[in-house]
Design an enzyme around this catalytic site. Sequence first.
Site, short mmCIF file in Angstrom:
data_model
loop_
_atom_site.label_atom_id
_atom_site.label_comp_id
_atom_site.label_asym_id
_atom_site.label_seq_id
_atom_site.Cartn_x
_atom_site.Cartn_y
_atom_site.Cartn_z
N ASP A 28 -9.19 -13.20 -16.48
CA ASP A 28 -9.17 -14.50 -17.06
C ASP A 28 -7.71 -14.60 -17.55
O ASP A 28 -7.35 -14.11 -18.68
CB ASP A 28 -10.12 -14.52 -18.67
CG ASP A 28 -10.33 -15.82 -19.12
OD1 ASP A 28 -9.33 -16.76 -18.86
OD2 ASP A 28 -10.92 -15.97 -20.06
N HIS A 61 0.97 -1.16 -0.03
CA HIS A 61 -0.01 0.00 0.00
C HIS A 61 0.84 1.30 0.13
O HIS A 61 0.40 2.42 -0.25
CB HIS A 61 -0.91 -0.11 1.20
CG HIS A 61 -2.30 0.86 1.13
ND1 HIS A 61 -2.37 1.73 0.06
CD2 HIS A 61 -3.25 0.74 1.69
CE1 HIS A 61 -3.70 2.15 0.18
NE2 HIS A 61 -4.10 1.46 1.19
#
Length: 428
Positions: free
Chosen positions: A369, A154
């Site tokens: 995908d 982060h």
Amino acid sequence: MKISALCTELIKPSSLTPPQLREFKLSFIDERIPPSYIPLILYYTFNKHNNITQSQMSHLLKTSLSQALAQFYPLAGRMKGQISVDCTDDGVSYIEARVDGNVLDIVKSPDPQILDKLIPFITNGYVSNSQEQLAVQITSFNCGGIAVGICISHRIADACTLSSFIKCWAAVARRDRNNAVAPVFNSAALFPPRNTPDFTPNPMSPSVRPHAQNLETRRFVFTSSAIDAMKLEVAGNSTIIIIEPTRVEIVTAFIWNRCMAAKGVERSVAYHSLNLRGKAPALSERSFGNLFQMVKAESAGETSWIQLVGKLRAAFEKFDDQCVMKLLGEKGFELAKENFMEISRLLVEGDVEVFRFSSYCRFAVYEADFGWGRPVWVSNSSYRNKNCVFLFDSADRSGGIEAWIVITDQEIKRLQQDSEFLRFASAG
């Protein structure tokens, strides 16, 4: 459910980072963020029609990860002090693990303690001493499915950046050049670093340490039909006029209201992350870094969650494109610093309950995908800071929302017995 680590290796970028790009500078927004990790887990079931084995999946994930890192090169570097990344192509951890179980068993009844074992680092909510900017864990199930657990630092990236990286990585694996696009590294130019990070790098930093013991992370599901019913209630309320509230505004306000009831408090403050991308010409969806601010709404004793919808809408509208331009101006640093410092002060002082909301809704994580179909589910892991709520698109992608709520175990029990809460939410 027993999970065993099989091997760990470093995956390096497929090509060397040019010398002129070796130093990646953090922006002054990045400087406000403690060095913790954002976790995300993608779940894939076995499809015999894809004609691909787990070992082939892992090989493809490794090779495509290496190629994606060549474009997202700061992720393969190491922190240099607290203000920059040395893009030395050191690589990212790639862990292979195996579990005796079925992917769908986890999807149907997620246990945060098990989910924690599907990610490389269990550090979310705490300061981390690790120097790696990214780590990946591939967990194979007996059913033939896999889980792709990812942790991104982060310090240099937000959830939108993580989503963009996953989109690129998956496109590379599919050899889809149109979607394997490189990020735009312009955050330090737009928000020049000041070398004044707010935090102290130790696990007891006030901005990141846990504020309550016995915290529980639980998933609750708001179906699309439940959200439609909530919208009808808002539209039929004559005390407040809100034009087409979003599903995120509605679910956020409702959870905020019912969590206050579970805590027995009438006044609190809610902060919600706001993505800055798209609010200025230079801030595109491809912009890399922490490009968000927290908008603030205050509850002054309202008993109706519908009134809180209005307060949230007002908070989002207040932070308009003009505010973003101010962030990009001469006083932008002071504005961003005060935005984050105010949250830290309220957390440390403890005089008021502070809720923090983050939304992954509409991010492209369900489009990931890699060549064997889209994920059947995407989840968080557990979290170790109280009063945090994370919103995800529902697995069926019908417009519902899955909310991961972090409060104490006693408050979770009250929430699960709250008839008003259960009118629209169901336990996941």
